[in-house]
Write a protein that holds these residues in place. Structure first.
Motif, short mmCIF file in Angstrom:
data_model
loop_
_atom_site.label_atom_id
_atom_site.label_comp_id
_atom_site.label_asym_id
_atom_site.label_seq_id
_atom_site.Cartn_x
_atom_site.Cartn_y
_atom_site.Cartn_z
N ARG A 1 18.26 90.21 17.89
CA ARG A 1 18.27 91.15 18.64
C ARG A 1 17.50 92.28 18.19
NH1 ARG A 1 24.23 90.77 16.65
NH2 ARG A 1 24.24 92.29 14.81
N GLU A 2 16.30 91.95 17.89
CA GLU A 2 15.11 93.03 17.45
C GLU A 2 14.15 92.79 18.53
OE1 GLU A 2 15.41 95.10 14.96
OE2 GLU A 2 17.43 94.13 14.47
N PRO A 3 13.47 94.02 18.61
CA PRO A 3 12.24 93.73 19.47
C PRO A 3 11.21 93.05 19.23
CG PRO A 3 12.85 96.24 19.09
CD PRO A 3 13.86 95.25 18.17
N SER A 4 10.43 92.43 20.13
CA SER A 4 9.64 91.56 19.66
C SER A 4 8.19 91.90 18.99
CB SER A 4 9.34 90.55 20.89
OG SER A 4 8.77 91.18 21.84
N GLY A 5 7.83 93.18 19.53
CA GLY A 5 6.50 93.72 19.22
C GLY A 5 5.11 92.85 19.67
N THR A 6 5.72 91.91 20.41
CA THR A 6 4.40 91.18 20.99
C THR A 6 4.55 90.94 22.54
OG1 THR A 6 5.39 89.28 19.78
CG2 THR A 6 3.42 90.32 18.89
N GLN B 1 5.86 84.90 16.92
CA GLN B 1 6.88 84.97 16.12
C GLN B 1 8.03 83.94 16.26
OE1 GLN B 1 7.80 89.10 17.82
NE2 GLN B 1 7.77 89.87 15.60
N ARG C 1 13.45 86.31 18.88
CA ARG C 1 13.67 87.71 18.42
C ARG C 1 14.83 88.29 19.35
NH1 ARG C 1 11.29 90.10 14.03
NH2 ARG C 1 11.47 92.09 15.16
N ALA D 1 22.80 98.66 24.32
CA ALA D 1 21.65 98.72 23.11
C ALA D 1 20.60 97.64 23.37
CB ALA D 1 22.58 98.51 22.11
N LEU E 1 17.99 98.73 25.93
CA LEU E 1 17.16 99.81 25.61
C LEU E 1 16.17 99.43 24.71
CD1 LEU E 1 17.99 103.46 25.42
CD2 LEU E 1 16.65 102.57 23.75
N THR E 2 16.41 98.62 23.64
CA THR E 2 15.35 98.26 22.75
C THR E 2 14.59 97.05 22.88
OG1 THR E 2 17.12 97.05 21.39
CG2 THR E 2 16.72 99.17 20.60
N ASP F 1 7.07 94.51 26.32
CA ASP F 1 6.37 95.36 25.10
C ASP F 1 6.40 96.71 25.33
OD1 ASP F 1 5.15 95.19 22.37
OD2 ASP F 1 3.09 95.23 23.36
N ALA F 2 6.90 97.24 26.27
CA ALA F 2 6.91 98.81 26.54
C ALA F 2 8.37 99.40 26.36
CB ALA F 2 6.41 98.97 28.08
N ALA F 3 9.08 98.55 25.62
CA ALA F 3 10.50 99.40 25.52
C ALA F 3 10.37 100.52 24.64
CB ALA F 3 11.21 98.11 24.63
N GLY F 4 9.73 100.68 23.70
CA GLY F 4 9.59 102.19 23.29
C GLY F 4 9.06 103.19 24.11
N ARG G 1 4.20 103.92 20.23
CA ARG G 1 5.53 104.25 20.07
C ARG G 1 6.45 103.02 20.43
NH1 ARG G 1 3.75 108.47 24.08
NH2 ARG G 1 4.16 107.50 26.16
N GLU G 2 5.88 101.97 20.08
CA GLU G 2 6.64 100.44 20.38
C GLU G 2 7.12 99.98 18.86
OE1 GLU G 2 7.33 99.53 23.10
OE2 GLU G 2 6.12 100.99 24.14
N ARG H 1 1.72 100.98 15.33
CA ARG H 1 2.58 100.58 16.34
C ARG H 1 3.50 101.89 16.66
NH1 ARG H 1 2.75 96.30 19.69
NH2 ARG H 1 4.97 96.24 19.94
#
Lengths: 303, 303, 303, 303
Positions: free
Chosen positions: A87-92, A99, A108, A231, A234-235, A240-243, B87-88, B108
């Motif tokens: 349950r972590e953001p994937s970052g890609t 990943q 992820r 949660a 949101l994350t 890749d635009a969650a932030g 901000r990702e 990032r």
């Protein structure tokens, strides 16, 4: 809160952005959509629904369905799902195999395609028919028996589904699918191809604002689990635009390449907005702008 | 809310977890710390502070300082920072060079080390002395002139700082640092080496719960910017465990390898917890458990 | 073999390609070079040297020096070097930090920059002055006391050396450098900044064609080690184009961004070609074409 | 050269290594093999064949077949293949999806699985039946009509072929396959499941030592193309150990997880060695040792 006044102002504010962006190009049945559509609905926790624009026009839910398949699995199966998906953001970008390879076939999070395939696989094992289970759930929660699969979209997804087939076979090679790959893909494509309106989706997602209680008053999930889905939305809910989405909008949200976004103001309301023009990261241009305007007008960011 | 009663119950609940985990091994000056410490403080938006355990014992703030350097730059410079840092969520361990390479020297987010080096570089350009600027800010906001650098920690960071030096030189090769690498590193290490207590940090972070108004009543940031820092904390504040932290705790939070975690209940209070035993992802074991217990007792998750 | 006739024909064949490509842009002292230069020399195993064009004009050897630092370390230290550096092709562009991170600070091979920094570090430990050791070796083997460092190039390398500094600090963080980072970088930049002509380099590399015996008749390396350097040149010597170079030219070769390429026909001769226009992968356009023409005319590919 | 004497000495030298390593675990039909087998054959360019040990015992050729499918495509189609597959070493383990993603579905070289799937796809388009085309070629060149598919191995490959299915679907998503994924996979698995002896393979690969002329005297490929296949074998033929194989053995070689290795001394002979115990990188332990011993005894490294 006078929702109608707020929605009218939101619609006026974002009107210049409607039509910007591009329709999802990789699914032919979606590429043909008219970019000029825009609708938005709010389902208050009191059960009332308010809308503006094309809020009763059905569109392809696509990845928004991932929210509901996750909820159905957590409702029936609890926390054991997290052994098979993180349950972590994937970052890609959302289809990335990278990943997945470095993490031995464990996706992820449940909102990237790989993770949603695992959730669908589990839902299939739990229900024997993941597609029907979801359809019945959505019809009940939206109080609309017309909610249905779009066979043209499902067929289009399947014909252009090599990337998802690659993800599924890759996870199967790590032993992280229980059902045959073609079965998992079929149910996954069905879920993505469901057509619903903003009104339908806002109602169907009411349990997220009502701490687990559905629009029909029944408890679907413990309050703690409903908060946790928020949660994850949101994350991880907007590719890749969650932030950036958290930064601008400040609400749990889940987008789909059909142009819809489901968002939650915990304890207050569930929102759904739709406009098919997408930005480069796959989120609705006018949809993100509308949610940004909504939180600015109401002050209802979670932050 | 009877904070003292809540904090007492939290402390009792997590007592079995105090001492678990390991101290940060890569900074010798931190590795020697006694793992048995535990403290927690709450600064209400009304200005009162309540604490339990070692809540007035100074510890090394480490990465928690990244929250304050970000706030100082946004306060003076607005949104232009985001041209140099994203901000990702990072999706990989906190020191990773991989994504930095694929994204041409743009980190990032401001809470991974690379991003914080860019923020420090900008703060240095804006103030001429980033370390002193932060120290003065923290002394004022915590109303404690005893807040100070720990020269032994700063020296230890510098001697074992090859990874941060690699990050800084790498970004410099992309033109993403304005000041000389040794200057940026010096101020970065200083900030990390500041010693503060839970009480000091909860007060210093009050502006995050007070929508931009500091503990001394002055406006530090527009409300919108303060909310946005909370959003970045929630999506990126706890290394590669941001998703899990959001899932379990449900609050914006920023952790440091000194064992501290700063967390925010927007509109209500700022929390700081400390216990030096870290989990495998660099977050305080008892600290995360205490925040989990706090939100369970109060129901104050943002979700 | 009538080398002069072959070289004349090669020069005529590649004349249209001289001037194509670009000079190395990231080192200002090299960017100013005239792209119209071309020279080529052959040092037969019998000790004779033949040349064409600008074969006696000095140029910056750059990465060709990596061949000689590897030979000097293997000569003095044998196979123990391979505990600190691999000998596999890198599969990614020559400065990449990615694989270095995935492989815990052990560079893939001695011809990428990271690997050459490790070799320089070892040469420094063995000799106490890596730069001077290499200079003396090259003067002796080329029988030319005028071989020298170019201080303008060395200074330019150092000023624009952030990427190499990042690599060195990164490896230092894994404990894979014995000497201080600034010392290693200084000697590395010196080696790269040596100026030599095609004639000088062909002679200095004679030991590679003569199974370890230098141009002065002394044995520098066991035959087995000399063959092995050829193997590393063939698989790793031309950045991310090693496969293509083997395919087109079919000889062990080591290129430099100064526009030179050193190549070996084991048992027959050592070649050096120079022309400063580089292709996108950092190899001399006319240089690769000249070696391709040479092996076509002579049939002397190793395959 | 007295091949029999050399082979006898090689066999004696490597006898202690026979039985070391492990059989390929991921294909059940191969996992059951007896690790004690060892055979080696040399096919001189004069057409004679000499062998030692189990040199006439058939084994599963596995990836050695990639050499022949490449040759068949180059023979019929020339250089156009290189628009769809590269010829650079991969720098990562042989099944990796990572580089394939970063390079938009173009495999690094024809000897990793992804590349061989593209070659098979092209061979299927050229011949209408890639499996039969290869079988006929191998029977003719080995002068042995008993060369055949092993249906148990082909079935086992297919049942455990999720990783190759993922690769094929992934490339299909980039448009880099012309035939349906199941067709390509079927022919690929067939090719891998062919059973041949060291004798058969050494003869079948004779064209690589004979500059393109087959064992039956017919010209299969231009000399230049045959040399180029040798170049690809040397730089890419032994998975992630190509650099090490070049360093130790110094010959073009292609290994398979069935325990065979095909190697070439250009202009002199083609070798095949077999022993099923594999090292961690998928190459036969005793096979590599035998080739190392062979080049040490004969001095026939290409370097």
């Amino acid at each position: 809160m006078d929702y109608q006044a707020v929605l009218d102002e939101v619609a006026a504010t974002v009107a210049p952005q409607v039509g910007r962006g591009q329709a999802a190009g990789y699914i032919p049945a979606l590429a043909a959509v008219d970019l000029g559509g825009f609708g938005m609905a709010v389902a208050d926790v009191d059960g009332s629904v308010t809308g503006v624009g094309d809020w009763e026009v059905p569109f392809s839910v696509q990845s928004i369905s991932k929210t509901f398949s996750l909820a159905l699995v957590l409702a029936q199966d609890g926390e054991s799902l997290w052994r098979r998906v993180g349950r972590e953001p994937s970052g890609t970008p959302f289809n990335s195999l990278v990943q997945l390879e470095y993490e031995n076939g464990i996706p992820r999070n449940p909102f990237i395609n790989a993770g949603a395939l695992v959730v669908t696989d589990r839902l299939q094992s739990l229900t024997g028919d993941a597609g029907t289970a979801m359809l019945e759930f959505l019809r009940t929660q939206s109080d609309n028996t017309a909610v249905a699969f779009d066979p043209a979209v499902a067929s289009s997804e399947s014909e252009h589904g090599d990337r998802n087939a690659a993800l599924a076979h890759f996870m199967a090679s790590y032993g992280n699918l229980d059902n045959p790959v073609p079965t998992v893909l079929e149910h996954y494509f069905w879920q993505c191809s469901i057509s619903m309106s903003c009104r339908d989706l806002a109602l169907a997602g009411s349990f997220l604002a009502r701490h687990g209680v559905g629009s029909d008053g029944s408890r679907l999930l413990p309050a703690r689990e409903a908060k946790r889905i928020n949660a994850v939305m949101l994350t991880c809910g907007t590719y890749d635009a969650a932030g950036d989405f958290a930064y601008r909008v400040g609400l749990p949200g889940k987008s789909g390449v059909g142009g819809g976004i489901l968002a939650v103001v915990p304890g207050r309301c569930t929102l759904c907005v739709w406009s098919p023009g997408l930005d480069l990261r796959g989120n609705s241009v006018a949809g993100v702008a509308a949610l940004d305007a909504f939180t600015s007008l109401t002050g209802w960011s979670v932050f």
